[in-house]
Structures are given as C-alpha cells and as structure tokens.
Design a protein around this motif. Structure first.
Motif, short mmCIF file in Angstrom:
data_model
loop_
_atom_site.label_atom_id
_atom_site.label_comp_id
_atom_site.label_asym_id
_atom_site.label_seq_id
_atom_site.Cartn_x
_atom_site.Cartn_y
_atom_site.Cartn_z
N GLN A 120 0.80 -1.22 0.00
CA GLN A 120 0.00 0.00 0.00
C GLN A 120 0.84 1.27 0.00
N ARG A 121 2.06 1.18 -0.46
CA ARG A 121 2.91 2.37 -0.52
C ARG A 121 2.41 3.37 -1.55
N ARG A 122 1.59 2.92 -2.48
CA ARG A 122 1.04 3.81 -3.50
C ARG A 122 -0.39 4.25 -3.18
N VAL A 123 -0.84 3.96 -1.97
CA VAL A 123 -2.21 4.26 -1.57
C VAL A 123 -2.23 5.43 -0.59
N THR A 124 -3.08 6.42 -0.86
CA THR A 124 -3.32 7.52 0.07
C THR A 124 -4.70 7.31 0.69
N ALA A 125 -4.74 7.20 2.01
CA ALA A 125 -5.99 7.04 2.74
C ALA A 125 -6.61 8.42 2.95
N ILE A 126 -7.79 8.64 2.38
CA ILE A 126 -8.45 9.94 2.51
C ILE A 126 -9.08 10.04 3.90
N PRO A 127 -8.76 11.08 4.67
CA PRO A 127 -9.41 11.26 5.98
C PRO A 127 -10.88 11.63 5.82
N ASP A 128 -11.66 11.39 6.85
CA ASP A 128 -13.11 11.61 6.77
C ASP A 128 -13.47 13.02 6.33
N ARG A 129 -12.69 13.99 6.70
CA ARG A 129 -13.03 15.39 6.39
C ARG A 129 -12.76 15.75 4.92
N GLY A 130 -12.08 14.85 4.17
CA GLY A 130 -11.75 15.13 2.78
C GLY A 130 -10.30 15.52 2.61
N ASP A 131 -9.93 15.93 1.40
CA ASP A 131 -8.54 16.23 1.09
C ASP A 131 -8.51 17.04 -0.20
N LYS A 132 -7.30 17.30 -0.71
CA LYS A 132 -7.12 17.95 -2.00
C LYS A 132 -6.05 17.23 -2.79
N ILE A 133 -6.17 17.29 -4.11
CA ILE A 133 -5.13 16.78 -5.00
C ILE A 133 -4.64 17.95 -5.84
N ARG A 134 -3.37 18.30 -5.67
CA ARG A 134 -2.80 19.42 -6.42
C ARG A 134 -2.24 18.92 -7.74
N LEU A 135 -2.71 19.48 -8.84
CA LEU A 135 -2.31 19.05 -10.16
C LEU A 135 -1.16 19.90 -10.70
N SER A 136 -0.59 19.45 -11.81
CA SER A 136 0.60 20.11 -12.36
C SER A 136 0.36 21.56 -12.72
N SER A 137 -0.85 21.88 -13.17
CA SER A 137 -1.16 23.26 -13.58
C SER A 137 -1.35 24.19 -12.39
N GLY A 138 -1.42 23.60 -11.18
CA GLY A 138 -1.73 24.38 -9.99
C GLY A 138 -3.17 24.25 -9.54
#
Length: 259
Positions: A120-138
């Motif tokens: 699971q080294r490639r897995v991100t566990a999303i916390p209950d409150r949510g999260d963000k994914i920052r993309l290359s464009s910003g």
C-alpha cells in the motif's frame, strides 16, 4: 445533447491545459451488469482517472484512455468508495498506470488486500473530512465528504477549474435496456429512473442535506454521476432541489421492511 449515445468520449470541459472527459460506454449494453460511467481529467499532460470500474470494463476503459493519453501518464486514480463496480479492477490499473497514486477512504484501505493489493505504498488514505489533489497546472481538486451516500466512507471530486462535480452514486439512474442517454434533458422524466435507487441506497434525508450544505456553496455547472446521465445547467439546480426533499433510507424504513 440527449441524443448522444455515449459510445464516444466527450469533453465536458476543455481549456489549453485542462480537460474533464467522459469516457465512452460500451457499444452494446450488457444484460445483468450495472452500467457505470468513468471520467478522466487531463491536466498539463498528467491524468486523473475517476472510478475506473470493475475488471469487466477494464479493456474498454483502457482503450478509451489510450486514445487520449499514455496510461503510464496517469498520475492519480480516485476511488469514491469500496464497491466492486468501482474498485475491482484496481490491480489491473496499478500494473498499467505504474506511477499512479491511489486515493480511497481510510475506511477501505484494509479491504484492498481482498482485491489483491498488498503493497500500500502507492495508496493515500483519505481522511473523513476530505482532502485535495494538487495538479501540475496548480489546479487543486477538492475531495468532498459524501459519507452514507451510500457508502459509510464515500467521497466526491470537485474540479473548480471545470466547475464539475463528480458525484459518485449520488445522481445514479438505472436505464431501461436500449434507452440510455448521456445528458439529462427532461428532468421530471429522469426522476423516475433515479428515485428507486436513491430511496433504497441513500441513508437519510438528513445526510443529503448535510452534503447539500457543502456542495451548494461551490460553483457547479455539471454534476457527473457514476451511473446514469449527466446533469448540466438548470438541471443541476433541479437535481439539488429534488434531493433536498427526498425521503430515503431510514426515513422510509416501514416501506423497506414492510409494515
């Protein structure tokens, strides 16, 4: 718009660096298999694959994606929840998109070994409150909580650049065979193929209203669900208003259990 069959991929949003794409359906509808929608965000050369689906649609989704981007350039794969129609192709995608990072609720990471995911080294566990994914464009994709709609650990993706909300199973519709369409045209008619699912699979009206208190603060032009048709323009507002008053789940227990 309604006339589109969905057998070709469609750009729901496009600018010079960013696209939000509906990936085409199968040419023929399959008997006894839940119809699913898959989406791809292309951002400055990187890919974000959203709810890629089960093993039985893998070859079709891979073919759709390969027309748009090299699969190795998929940077993120988002799973809204744990159901097999969302996640059962996960090992296939990890082998093809060998640099991709998986995002899934922290409630479901311990279930991934049942799909063959032990590392699971490639897995991100999303916390209950949510999260963000920052993309290359910003651009930052917002991962919005949608718990109990219908899964206990459930999330949506909001793309502020495209003003599109991927709503997962919220907005799901069950087409009659041979009558599928890509965009909602007649909302009142479309409700008839949404209502049964929502009354049975959504936990309660209180949970819907909690979710609405979050998403209605966003600027949303399109709601793109995992099943059924896509809402645009005025039909987004009609959809939210319909959900606000919907009695479902524990609100209709006597209907479900029998009096």
């Amino acid at each position: 718009m309604q006339g589109l069959s969905g057998t070709e991929s469609v750009n729901l949003y496009e600018d010079s660096k960013h696209k939000f794409i509906f990936l085409a359906w199968e040419e023929r509808e399959e008997e006894g298999i839940v119809q699913t929608n898959q989406y791809l965000i292309l951002d400055d050369g990187d890919g974000v694959l959203i709810d890629p689906g089960g093993a039985h649609v893998f070859s079709r989704v891979l073919a759709n994606i390969s027309e748009l981007i090299e699969p190795a350039k998929i940077k993120y794969i988002f799973f809204s929840h744990q159901d097999p129609d969302v996640t059962s192709g996960i090992t296939l995608w990890l082998s093809i998109a060998e640099n991709a990072r998986i995002y899934i609720s922290g409630l479901w990471t311990r279930f991934l070994p049942h799909f063959g995911v032990y590392d699971q080294r490639r897995v991100t566990a999303i916390p209950d409150r949510g999260d963000k994914i920052r993309l290359s464009s910003g651009t930052e994709l917002e991962i919005i909580p949608a718990h109990y709609l219908h899964s206990t650990g459930n999330f949506n993706i909001y793309d502020p650049r495209a003003k599109i909300l991927f709503s997962g199973d919220i907005g799901a519709a069950i087409f009659d065979r041979g009558k599928r369409y890509l965009f909602v045209d007649d909302f009142n008619s479309h409700v008839k193929i949404m209502e049964g699912f929502h009354r049975r699979y959504i936990a309660s009206n209180a949970v819907l209203r909690k979710w609405l208190s979050i998403v209605e603060k966003k600027e949303i032009d399109i709601v793109a669900p995992q099943h059924g048709a896509i809402f645009k323009g005025e039909n987004v507002k009609k959809f939210f208003n319909w959900l606000r008053d919907l009695r479902c789940g524990i609100d209709v227990l006597d209907d479900i259990y029998g009096r």
